[in-house]
Write an enzyme that holds these catalytic residues in place. Structure first.
Site, PDB file in Angstrom:
ATOM      1  N   ARG A  72      16.540  35.376 -16.331  1.00  0.00           N
ATOM      2  CA  ARG A  72      15.700  34.212 -15.526  1.00  0.00           C
ATOM      3  C   ARG A  72      15.819  34.415 -14.249  1.00  0.00           C
ATOM      4  O   ARG A  72      14.918  33.764 -13.306  1.00  0.00           O
ATOM      5  CB  ARG A  72      16.251  32.799 -16.414  1.00  0.00           C
TER       6      ARG A  72
ATOM      7  N   LYS B  92      16.867  30.939 -39.988  1.00  0.00           N
ATOM      8  CA  LYS B  92      16.666  30.074 -40.996  1.00  0.00           C
ATOM      9  C   LYS B  92      15.086  30.190 -40.832  1.00  0.00           C
ATOM     10  O   LYS B  92      14.198  30.174 -39.974  1.00  0.00           O
ATOM     11  CB  LYS B  92      17.131  28.710 -40.641  1.00  0.00           C
TER      12      LYS B  92
ATOM     13  N   GLY C 143      15.453  33.455 -27.714  1.00  0.00           N
ATOM     14  CA  GLY C 143      16.720  33.877 -27.397  1.00  0.00           C
ATOM     15  C   GLY C 143      17.201  35.224 -27.745  1.00  0.00           C
ATOM     16  O   GLY C 143      17.473  36.073 -27.158  1.00  0.00           O
TER      17      GLY C 143
ATOM     18  N   GLY D  58      12.431  27.694 -26.743  1.00  0.00           N
ATOM     19  CA  GLY D  58      11.724  26.420 -27.453  1.00  0.00           C
ATOM     20  C   GLY D  58      10.504  26.554 -26.636  1.00  0.00           C
ATOM     21  O   GLY D  58       9.506  25.974 -27.465  1.00  0.00           O
TER      22      GLY D  58
HETATM   23  N1  LIG Z   1      20.707  38.309 -42.552  1.00  0.00           N
HETATM   24  C1  LIG Z   1      21.047  37.269 -41.875  1.00  0.00           C
HETATM   25  N2  LIG Z   1      22.301  36.614 -42.173  1.00  0.00           N
HETATM   26  C2  LIG Z   1      22.547  35.601 -41.345  1.00  0.00           C
HETATM   27  N3  LIG Z   1      22.133  35.456 -40.098  1.00  0.00           N
HETATM   28  C3  LIG Z   1      21.194  36.516 -39.620  1.00  0.00           C
HETATM   29  C4  LIG Z   1      20.534  37.261 -40.560  1.00  0.00           C
HETATM   30  N4  LIG Z   1      19.709  38.005 -39.798  1.00  0.00           N
HETATM   31  C5  LIG Z   1      19.788  37.483 -38.546  1.00  0.00           C
HETATM   32  N5  LIG Z   1      20.803  36.520 -38.557  1.00  0.00           N
HETATM   33  C6  LIG Z   1      20.929  35.635 -37.323  1.00  0.00           C
HETATM   34  O1  LIG Z   1      20.042  34.902 -36.698  1.00  0.00           O
HETATM   35  C7  LIG Z   1      20.314  34.624 -35.459  1.00  0.00           C
HETATM   36  C8  LIG Z   1      19.011  34.568 -34.668  1.00  0.00           C
HETATM   37  O2  LIG Z   1      18.406  33.457 -34.936  1.00  0.00           O
HETATM   38  P1  LIG Z   1      17.333  32.499 -34.423  1.00  0.00           P
HETATM   39  O3  LIG Z   1      18.217  31.784 -33.534  1.00  0.00           O
HETATM   40  O4  LIG Z   1      16.532  31.969 -35.378  1.00  0.00           O
HETATM   41  O5  LIG Z   1      16.632  33.626 -33.567  1.00  0.00           O
HETATM   42  P2  LIG Z   1      15.874  33.448 -32.101  1.00  0.00           P
HETATM   43  O6  LIG Z   1      17.065  33.003 -31.133  1.00  0.00           O
HETATM   44  O7  LIG Z   1      15.539  34.968 -32.004  1.00  0.00           O
HETATM   45  O8  LIG Z   1      14.882  32.706 -32.251  1.00  0.00           O
HETATM   46  C9  LIG Z   1      21.236  35.721 -34.975  1.00  0.00           C
HETATM   47  O9  LIG Z   1      22.283  35.184 -34.504  1.00  0.00           O
HETATM   48  C10 LIG Z   1      21.537  36.667 -36.263  1.00  0.00           C
HETATM   49  O10 LIG Z   1      22.804  37.003 -36.379  1.00  0.00           O
HETATM   50  O1  LIG Z   2      17.207  27.386 -22.283  1.00  0.00           O
HETATM   51  C1  LIG Z   2      16.323  26.742 -22.447  1.00  0.00           C
HETATM   52  O2  LIG Z   2      15.969  26.577 -23.582  1.00  0.00           O
HETATM   53  P1  LIG Z   2      15.971  27.512 -24.707  1.00  0.00           P
HETATM   54  O3  LIG Z   2      17.170  27.463 -25.272  1.00  0.00           O
HETATM   55  O4  LIG Z   2      15.050  26.986 -25.875  1.00  0.00           O
HETATM   56  O5  LIG Z   2      15.448  29.041 -24.196  1.00  0.00           O
HETATM   57  C2  LIG Z   2      15.773  26.016 -21.215  1.00  0.00           C
HETATM   58  O6  LIG Z   2      16.585  26.101 -20.251  1.00  0.00           O
HETATM   59  C3  LIG Z   2      15.785  24.316 -21.417  1.00  0.00           C
HETATM   60  O7  LIG Z   2      16.780  23.904 -21.811  1.00  0.00           O
HETATM   61  P2  LIG Z   2      17.079  22.524 -22.549  1.00  0.00           P
HETATM   62  O8  LIG Z   2      16.825  22.727 -24.057  1.00  0.00           O
HETATM   63  O9  LIG Z   2      18.497  22.131 -22.506  1.00  0.00           O
HETATM   64  O10 LIG Z   2      16.309  21.528 -22.209  1.00  0.00           O
END
Ligand SMILES: Nc1ncnc2c1ncn2[C@@H]1O[C@H](COP(=O)(O)OP(=O)(O)O)[C@@H](O)[C@H]1O
Ligand SMILES: O=C(OP(=O)(O)O)[C@H](O)COP(=O)(O)O
Length: 395
Positions: free
Chosen positions: A35, A197, A353, A376
């Site tokens: 970032r 999820k 992320g 987000g």
């Molecule tokens: N089969 C699985 N069982 C449990 N957790 C999983 C599986 N596949 C992926 N994950 C977990 O999902 C997480 C990411 O989920 P999420 O936060 O929804 O993704 P993103 O941040 O990309 O949107 C990772 O920490 C990964 O380890």
């Molecule tokens: O890291 C952020 O969002 P993200 O975790 O959805 O990428 C932004 O800096 C927003 O932070 P916030 O969800 O505390 O408002």
């Protein structure tokens, strides 16, 4: 509407809302500076135009003033990346910030302390926004990661710069990348949805359904889908209250003529651990006490083929527990297939992320078309929601 490329910054002070919400380790070292690097072109543009820059951001979610969340931790790194000695105001408003801003000369950069040390930031307090606005002649919003927040510095401040407000390059790049995927996309368009999820991805899957040609579902979500079709998923992650939604999504895919690709085989483990015993099995025949933690060969082959034949690709969420090397193969294969497609001319956008963490882990960020700085915010923008940080500029 003003743009960063047409504006005359000469002799002007620009207050730029950036998203420097970066991960820090226990020694307060930055573990991923994506970032910060992303914000450099906007800052440099103002400096090269003979302006000066006041940077403001939040870091984390502090409850009041808290050293741990001080932006002082990033000053030296930012200075090195910019090639400019960045000054630091240890309060984002108040006399010291005012004096430091007033004394700022052309080519200089001032970073303000964490905006969220004041509750007024998140409350969107107008008086607080005015104090920030009074420090500068113009406002640039370049904080895409925080564009879904209607905070003082991301949205409310706009009213004090009716003529002198614009997007920075991060905002411009992010918005046009999403447009390339959703509006003017070359076909076939493939969305790869992974992550843990179903519940956090339902809205985006539903939004994408009428738009995409292929929908690849991977990650922990897989097993809710497999169970909804009567498969045995052993001990895999599942959301039992989302089985109906999974069935609904499968039906919607059919109705929309979307080719939905689910895993056919899984790498299963007897423990949620890098050292667990593992084996490959059919995704709907996972033995009791075993859990699916990655996709396996047959699935990788299927997913790769779809991705490599796509002209536009959106990837959100890893397809396995890639943080553990034992279960990273599927996610690495997805990243490689996206790179191959991009080299052949496809447009690829990676967001969210953990998929960004994955693409960085494999050093492939430069080999895809665009890596989003938003989590987000990106999801909400794709879902068609109006982002306050965007509306504040576009009006
Ligand atoms: N089969 C699985 N069982 C449990 N957790 C999983 C599986 N596949 C992926 N994950 C977990 O999902 C997480 C990411 O989920 P999420 O936060 O929804 O993704 P993103 O941040 O990309 O949107 C990772 O920490 C990964 O380890
Ligand atoms: O890291 C952020 O969002 P993200 O975790 O959805 O990428 C932004 O800096 C927003 O932070 P916030 O969800 O505390 O408002």
């Amino acid at each position: 509407m003003q743009t960063i490329d047409s504006y005359n910054f000469s002799g002007k002070k620009a207050i730029i809302r950036v998203d420097f919400n970066v991960p820090l380790n226990d020694q307060f070292e930055i573990t991923d500076d994506t970032r910060i690097r992303a914000a450099l072109p906007t800052i440099k543009k103002v400096l090269e135009g003979n302006g000066s820059v006041i940077l403001m951001s939040h870091l984390g979610r502090p409850k009041g003033v808290d050293e741990k969340f001080s932006l002082k931790h990033i000053v030296s790194h930012l200075s090195a990346k910019l090639g400019v000695d960045v000054k630091f105001a240890d309060d984002c408003i108040g006399e010291s910030a005012k004096t430091m801003a007033a004394e700022l000369k052309e080519g200089e950069v001032l970073l303000l302390e964490n905006l969220r040390f004041y509750g007024e930031e998140k409350a969107g307090d107008e008086a607080f926004a005015k104090k920030l606005a009074d420090l500068a002649d113009l406002w640039i919003n370049d904080a895409f990661g925080t564009a879904h927040r209607a905070h003082a510095s991301t949205a409310v401040i706009a009213k004090f710069f009716p003529e002198d407000k614009m997007f920075g390059y991060v905002m411009e790049g992010e918005l046009s990348s999403v447009d390339k995927v959703l509006k003017d996309s070359k076909r076939p368009l493939t969305a790869i949805m992974g992550g843990a999820k179903v519940s956090s991805k339902i809205d985006i899957i539903k939004t994408l359904m009428p738009k995409v040609d292929h929908l690849i579902i991977g990650g922990g979500m897989t097993y809710t889908f497999v169970k909804s079709m009567g498969g045995n998923i052993g001990n895999s992650l599942v959301e039992d209250d989302k089985l109906d939604i999974a069935r609904e999504i499968l039906k919607e895919a059919e109705e929309n003529n979307v080719k939905l690709h689910l895993a056919v085989d899984a790498l299963v483990a007897d423990d949620f651990s890098n050292d667990a015993n593992t084996k490959v099995c059919n995704v709907s025949e996972i033995p009791a006490d075993w859990m699916g933690l990655d996709v396996a060969e047959e699935t990788i082959k299927n997913f790769k083929k779809v991705i490599e034949e796509s002209e536009t690709i959106l990837w959100n969420g890893p397809v396995g527990v890639f943080e553990m090397d034992t279960f990273a193969k599927g996610t690495k294969a997805i990243a490689d297939a996206i790179v191959t497609a991009t080299e052949k001319g496809a447009f690829s956008l990676i967001g969210g992320g953990d998929s960004v963490a994955a693409i960085n882990k494999y050093n492939l960020a430069d080999k895809v078309s665009y890596v989003s700085t938003g989590g987000g915010a990106l999801l909400e923008y794709i879902e068609g929601k109006e982002l306050p940080g965007v509306a504040a500029i576009r009006g």
